[in-house]
Write an enzyme that holds these catalytic residues in place. Structure first.
Site, PDB file in Angstrom:
ATOM      1  N   GLU A 122       0.881  -1.160   0.000  1.00  0.00           N
ATOM      2  CA  GLU A 122       0.000   0.000   0.000  1.00  0.00           C
ATOM      3  C   GLU A 122       0.929   1.223   0.000  1.00  0.00           C
ATOM      4  O   GLU A 122       1.588   1.498   1.005  1.00  0.00           O
ATOM      5  CB  GLU A 122      -0.851  -0.065   1.262  1.00  0.00           C
ATOM      6  N   ASP A 156      -5.279   9.406  10.229  1.00  0.00           N
ATOM      7  CA  ASP A 156      -4.018   8.852  10.702  1.00  0.00           C
ATOM      8  C   ASP A 156      -3.631   9.363  12.077  1.00  0.00           C
ATOM      9  O   ASP A 156      -3.817  10.531  12.408  1.00  0.00           O
ATOM     10  CB  ASP A 156      -2.897   9.178   9.705  1.00  0.00           C
TER      11      ASP A 156
END
Lengths: 263, 407
Positions: free
Chosen positions: A49, A60
């Site tokens: 990824e 995040d």
């Protein structure tokens, strides 16, 4: 059959889960980020990824926030992502992970075309929901890329159905309510979410958020088709370098083959 | 203008999916969608619920001090010249010292209705944070406010106020250490705690339904101002002027006037060192459409779609995005937006203080500067202008004293 479809078919034949590893392009430098991705593959990661750095990564936690901040300060650009994809996709299937605004600014059709040309297989878009994704779904479809939307423990079955019908490649199941980062335990809601997702779609279901070691990978592999690891790789690269990334990949790769019964 | 008028449904925007034309929408992690849907349902029910509306009205009247006065600023108007009449909508006189109280009382009632006992907020200047901490104390909620580290320094008075009110203030040291990053942290908190926590966004920004909800709770500013002007002058004003960061006080003033075609709507963005220098916070004046913090609108971004750093003396306007309804009004030509520099804003702040005895917030001073420019640019004399005096300036005394060399 896309490269991702082939990957999941192979894993199924081997009675194991797939291992997907994340690193953002340009952290700590472009060269080291690509070296880290290649080391992951050597250690046993099945697909990479490739992260597109973004100034405001709302999904995040601190580890990835700091990493993408370093990448952006170091001059990482969207164009570098395609360079990384080109190199890494020679060794394993690649999906990019990108917040929507950089993709929209680049132009969805142009982004899809360049991603395909670089050898990419698809894209995970953490802040894009199918209802807002018309231009991206069209662009990805035109280039035969797999669009990957997320489901979360709070998703209704109806919404999981929408994601299941829209996605190609796999469904990204967020294991817990929260942002990326390593956790002591993977949420117990992950298994339930995977089961609810399977009821809506035949696509493979991969679990992300919180997995950082082999035992956790084995636990998730017991019920999911794939295990996604991000922050733990970023931390390994940051603290100990490329060799540590390879070592972690080995441990996780052993984990997804163990498929410990869930407790 | 034609586009806007033929749309005909300006009062009914956003559409069911939260869009104002191409703007707005919901660009957030899937985990938040259930909570946004829940909030949208609660708000829709509340708007039809006489009990809810009665409670809100009672709070606005007897707690917040509404209706706020409309003050004619005769000496300020004489300074500007051209025979203008200037009226100030005195949101600075509402409880907590700004218009932000209107929104937090509404959102606190919604949180209560949804059974949530914890509220979180982002704040720039601290006015929304203080308002939220106030409402949380009143409702008995736990409250956490995220504030950029730089803003905690330049608005330290408001940090102390929030803590005295019982709120936890979390300084945010990521990114630019200002409002943008405080907003990121608030969203991260919300994703992790969404089942127990209401995120009370402080402006007309964020994913649907926030831009609509905050507007609905702020539009009382224009509803009152319009009636007060009609009562006092017998006519509508020629212009309504407000400062724009995220845009809640501006939309609050503008919304009731949208269908009054003769009323010019003027939004004043933070021009910082000058819009031409690149060091500013004026996305409607000098930005491009994109997605930030859950909605599509104008924003300050580079060619790669990365959010640019902003510059403004005003912590409350120092933000790279703006509410999606403003983007729509801009494109439709129904409102115009202009950049006001730090220097122009501070000059206006001084004029207002010395002609009217009103020390306004530095954010608000941008509206006064914009109104002066607007009046002097008109071909005709005797214009009537209403300015949203959105907040008081106590929090800015240190900054202003340094600016004027009085410290």
């Amino acid at each position: 059959m896309s490269r991702l479809d082939e990957l999941f078919a192979r894993c199924r034949a081997q009675n194991r889960a797939a291992l997907i590893g994340y690193l953002p392009v340009g952290f700590p430098t472009y060269e080291l980020s690509v070296a880290g991705m290649l080391a992951m593959i050597e250690g046993g990661v099945d697909a990479v990824e490739v992260g597109v750095p973004y100034t405001d990564p709302g999904m995040d936690g601190p580890v990835i926030q700091v990493a993408v901040d370093v990448a952006l300060r170091g001059g990482s650009r969207v164009a570098h992502v395609f360079d990384a994809v080109r190199t890494v996709s020679e060794k394993a299937p690649v999906v990019v992970m990108g917040y929507w605004n950089p993709v929209e600014r680049y132009g969805p059709a142009r982004f899809a075309k360049d991603l395909r040309a670089a050898g990419g297989s698809g894209a995970i878009t953490p802040d894009l929901i199918p209802e807002e994704a018309g231009p991206w779904i069209e662009a990805a479809g035109a280039e035969d890329l797999d669009p990957v939307f997320l489901v979360a423990p709070s998703s209704t079955d109806e919404r999981i159905g929408v994601v299941g019908r829209t996605n190609r490649g796999f469904v990204y199941a967020a294991s817990t309510m929260g942002v990326t980062g390593t956790r002591a335990t993977v949420g117990s809601r992950a298994e339930e979410l995977v089961a609810r997702t399977r009821a809506q779609t035949d696509l493979p279901v991969c679990v992300g958020l919180g997995v950082s070691n082999g035992d956790q990978a084995a636990e998730v592999a017991a019920y999911a088709d794939g295990v996604i690891v991000g922050s733990a790789f970023v931390r390994a690269l940051q603290d100990e370098g490329v060799d540590a990334v390879r070592t972690l990949a080995r441990e996780l790769s052993e984990g997804v083959r163990r498929r410990a019964p869930s407790s | 203008m034609t586009t806007f008028l033929t749309a005909g449904s300006a009062q009914e925007l956003p559409d069911a999916s939260g869009h104002f034309g191409p703007y707005g929408g919901r660009f957030v992690p899937e985990a938040l969608i259930a909570a946004l849907d829940q909030l949208g349902r609660a708000h829709a029910e509340a708007q039809q619920d006489p009990v809810f509306l009665g409670e809100l009205d009672e709070l606005l009247t007897n707690y917040a001090g509404r209706p706020t006065p409309l003050t004619e600023a005769k000496r300020f108007a004489a300074h500007v010249g051209r025979g203008a009449r200037v009226f100030l909508k005195r949101e600075d006189l509402a409880h907590t010292g700004s218009h932000k109280i209107n929104n937090v009382l509404g959102q606190a009632l919604l949180a209560k209705k949804m059974g949530k006992q914890r509220v979180i907020a982002e704040t720039g200047a601290g006015q929304h944070g203080v308002a939220m901490a106030t409402a949380a104390a009143l409702f008995g909620f736990e409250c956490t406010v995220y504030m950029g580290e730089e803003d905690t320094r330049r608005q330290s008075l408001n940090v102390a106020r929030m803590r005295l009110l019982g709120a936890e203030v979390v300084p945010v040291s990521t990114g630019t250490k200002t409002l943008k990053d405080a907003t990121n942290e608030a969203f991260r908190d919300w994703v992790a705690n969404v089942e127990t926590t209401h995120y009370a966004i402080g402006s007309v920004v964020g994913p649907h339904p926030f831009p609509m909800i905050v507007r609905d709770f702020q539009r009382i500013i224009g509803v009152e101002a319009r009636q007060q002007l009609l009562d006092r002058t017998g006519e509508l004003p020629h212009a309504a002027v407000a400062c724009v960061g995220g845009g809640s006080n501006a939309l609050g003033l503008f919304h009731r006037f949208l269908t009054d075609e003769s009323v010019a709507l003027v939004g004043c963005e933070a021009g910082g060192d000058g819009v031409g220098t690149g060091r500013h916070a004026a996305p409607l004046t000098a930005g491009t459409p994109g997605v930030l913090h859950g909605a599509r609108s104008y924003l300050m971004q580079d060619d790669d779609g990365q959010t640019l750093d902003t510059t403004s003396i005003s912590a409350g306007l120092d933000y790279p995005g703006v509410g999606p309804e403003h983007a729509w009004l801009r494109d439709a030509g129904r409102a115009t937006y202009t950049g006001v520099t730090d220097t122009e804003a501070m000059a206006a702040l001084e004029v207002l203080a010395k002609t009217e005895g009103i020390l306004c917030a530095i954010e608000t001073a941008h509206a006064f500067a914009g109104a002066i420019t607007w009046i002097r640019a008109q071909a005709e004399d005797d214009r009537v202008v209403v300015i949203n005096c959105s907040g008081r300036g106590d929090k800015d005394v240190d900054t202003a004293a340094r600016w004027f060399g009085l410290a």
